[in-house]
Design an enzyme around this catalytic site. Structure first.
Site: not given
Ligand code: PMP
Length: 372
Positions: A330, A71
């Site tokens: 996610c 990320t």
């Protein structure tokens, strides 16, 4: 309970834990400090880990920058390239099947005046090469496309994309989070890849650590971009912040093990995938549809529609026996944008669950499917 959600995260290998523990305990030094042994030992451990990760990826150790994971790396590269090259151009190409850490970052960049092309994907989530070629413009500063899809397992034609971007002189970033340790490759064979992201916890390392591969030229100069984190100038000024030595050591050990056992792990994953496909087909034939391709994919990921069955209810029901997910962890609260990008209806998406295997699973473990 059989854990089949390895695309979300993987269990830490005991060897990885053992390698990490000394750096949480007695070897707690800051690797940026100097002269005393605890600092030197920490620094050497980080450099060993860098070496191990670079061996796994097939690049130079100095091309590895440690981050907190994919990320962060995805944010760092997209925002950093956008900022650095904005006077050259404001156009970025990505696809509709990317991870939210790419898509949401691109949406943010749109609010800052960048133009993003979100390419359509084929029925397995791959981006056809011709579409990239057509989308390239004089002001394109970056192409960012994932190597392998986290929900479908499909591999993009990275060799061809890398060659195209090199030929056109456009920077190319690939999110390789799901493929590291699962397919064999060496970045030496991909001179068009400027940047790559991966996270340790997807290949049996610790959470909260990952890397960015940042290509260097023959003079050792890295592809320039604006850092995301400014501060103490660690990681050659590219990523400031005291290094998480224990996590980095864990990633290094996980990379060493993944590299040493790559071929056997891949063939294990392939044979487990074959067995699971067989068991599911035997048990539910006529009532299931495989959304994933059978070739040119990450071994060990199956994406399956159970006709007429709500996936949330199914996942909940299976939970005491088998841990699976409806798709990406996610974005589990929303219907999958990946499955929507391949043309599935909302109903079909709501009938789909993802099974993701690891080489630690045995054929006997999978026999639990016979008892369902
Ligand atoms: N990209 C892909 C393709 C992923 O699968 C993930 C993890 N689900 C990420 C990026 C983000 O990784 P992390 O959560 O470790 O930062």
């Amino acid at each position: 309970m059989l854990y089949l959600d390895n695309s979300a995260t993987t269990p830490l290998l005991p060897e990885v834990r053992d390698a990490m523990l000394p750096y949480l305990l007695e070897e707690f030094g800051n690797p940026s400090s100097k002269y005393y042994s605890k600092a030197i030992n920490a620094n050497q451990a980080v450099e060993q880990a860098r070496q191990n990760v670079s061996s796994l990826l097939g690049c130079k150790p100095e091309e590895i920058t440690f981050t907190s994971g994919s990320t962060e790396t995805n944010n760092m590269i997209l925002k950093g390239v956008a900022d650095y090259y904005q006077t050259k151009g404001k156009h970025i190409i990505t696809s509709k099947a990317e991870h939210p850490s790419i898509l949401d970052t691109c949406e943010y960049l749109e609010t800052k005046g960048f133009q993003i092309t979100y390419l359509d994907v084929d029925k397995y989530g791959r981006v056809p090469l011709g579409m990239i070629e057509n989308a390239l413009k004089a002001d394109t500063i970056l192409v960012s496309l994932m190597w392998g899809n986290n929900e479908l397992g499909s591999l993009n034609p990275i060799k061809e994309i890398s060659a195209l971007c090199k030929e056109k002189g456009v920077l190319f970033h690939t999110d390789a989070t799901q493929v590291v340790g699962k397919i064999e490759f060496s970045l030496e064979d991909f001179p068009g890849i400027s940047f790559l992201s991966c996270s340790a916890h997807k290949f049996h390392g610790p959470k909260g650590t990952g890397v960015s591969f940042i290509q260097r030229d023959e003079y050792g100069v890295p592809v320039p971009f604006t850092p995301l984190l400014h501060g103490g100038g660690q990681e050659a000024g590219i990523r400031s912040g005291t290094l998480a030595v224990h996590n980095i050591v864990g990633m290094g050990k996980a990379a060493e093990l993944a590299n040493d056992h790559l071929n056997e792990n891949i063939s294990k994953l392939n044979s487990l995938e074959g067995q699971l496909t067989f068991l599911l087909t035997e048990k539910f034939s006529g009532n299931i549809i495989f959304n994933n391709d059978t070739i040119n994919k990450i071994p060990g990921i199956l994406n399956v529609q159970f006709k007429g069955v709500n996936n949330e209810i199914l996942v909940k029901k299976l939970a005491p026996v088998i841990a699976v997910s409806t798709g990406s962890a996610c974005s589990s609260s929303k219907p999958s944008h990946v499955l929507s990008s391949i043309g599935l209806t909302l109903e079909e998406i709501r009938n789909t669950i993802r099974f993701s295997l690891s080489h630690l699973i045995t054929e006997e473990d999978l026999l639990v499917f016979k008892t369902l």
